[in-house]
Design a protein around this motif. Sequence first.
Motif, PDB file in Angstrom:
ATOM      1  N   UNK A 160      13.860  75.129  51.939  1.00 30.39           N
ATOM      2  CA  UNK A 160      14.530  76.311  52.468  1.00 30.39           C
ATOM      3  C   UNK A 160      15.900  76.511  51.833  1.00 30.39           C
ATOM      4  N   UNK A 161      16.317  77.764  51.759  1.00 24.27           N
ATOM      5  CA  UNK A 161      17.669  78.068  51.286  1.00 24.27           C
ATOM      6  C   UNK A 161      18.666  77.682  52.379  1.00 24.27           C
ATOM      7  N   UNK A 162      19.928  77.739  52.028  1.00 22.16           N
ATOM      8  CA  UNK A 162      20.963  77.360  52.991  1.00 22.16           C
ATOM      9  C   UNK A 162      20.917  78.258  54.221  1.00 22.16           C
ATOM     10  N   UNK A 163      21.321  77.715  55.332  1.00 23.13           N
ATOM     11  CA  UNK A 163      21.415  78.504  56.559  1.00 23.13           C
ATOM     12  C   UNK A 163      22.705  79.298  56.565  1.00 23.13           C
ATOM     13  N   UNK A 164      23.353  79.329  57.689  1.00 21.31           N
ATOM     14  CA  UNK A 164      24.613  80.051  57.852  1.00 21.31           C
ATOM     15  C   UNK A 164      25.689  79.403  56.969  1.00 21.31           C
ATOM     16  N   UNK A 165      26.389  80.230  56.170  1.00 19.19           N
ATOM     17  CA  UNK A 165      27.405  79.718  55.243  1.00 19.19           C
ATOM     18  C   UNK A 165      28.710  80.488  55.446  1.00 19.19           C
ATOM     19  N   UNK A 166      29.758  79.838  55.977  1.00 24.02           N
ATOM     20  CA  UNK A 166      31.062  80.510  56.087  1.00 24.02           C
ATOM     21  C   UNK A 166      31.806  80.421  54.746  1.00 24.02           C
ATOM     22  N   UNK A 167      32.466  81.504  54.375  1.00 24.89           N
ATOM     23  CA  UNK A 167      33.218  81.546  53.116  1.00 24.89           C
ATOM     24  C   UNK A 167      34.608  82.105  53.405  1.00 24.89           C
ATOM     25  N   UNK A 168      35.631  81.337  53.068  1.00 28.30           N
ATOM     26  CA  UNK A 168      37.015  81.781  53.224  1.00 28.30           C
ATOM     27  C   UNK A 168      37.586  82.009  51.824  1.00 28.30           C
TER      28      UNK A 168
END
Length: 175
Positions: free
Chosen positions: A161-169
């Motif tokens: 699976x691809x990454x789940x939730x990804x936060x980006x700052x």
Amino acid sequence: MQEIKTLLALASNTSTKFDKFITASLFESKYRSADLLWHDTYFNNRYITNLIGGKDFHVGRKDRSIIGMNVKILARGGYRYTPVDYAKSILQKQVVTISQLPYHESLPGFFRVDSGISFRRNNPKCAWVVMFDIQNVTDRRNVFRQKYVYSEGEITSHYIYSLGLVPVFNFRVEF
């Protein structure tokens, strides 16, 4: 030789208080092998569509600051893969694909929602922007690949699976 046919491509941006952009494409991506037969490529997912929307709010003295909010929705067909020859794999004690059917099978479709917020400050000599984005807000488990494994006389498969939730700052200074 590779051939990509776009059957339909649409784009739209309507002028309202919100910025929005919609795209949709139906296509085929194929290549011709040495035996002169046409086969799907890995990327022949047949369709892709995007819906992008956002809103900027001018705030502060002389409207020099901007608060922005945005959302992006992406849907596309699944990537392709070559099927496994189970009988040959068992005999050879390793995974053997059916080379006459390259990229013949398709993984499940892909769907992702991204969202973000930003603050921009425009100064006379430079500007700075602080952004916080969340990719895959719904934390959907999209299939990235299918893996086959030979072990103890059996062929098993599982999805990667691809990454789940990804936060980006992000912080950026513009001159």
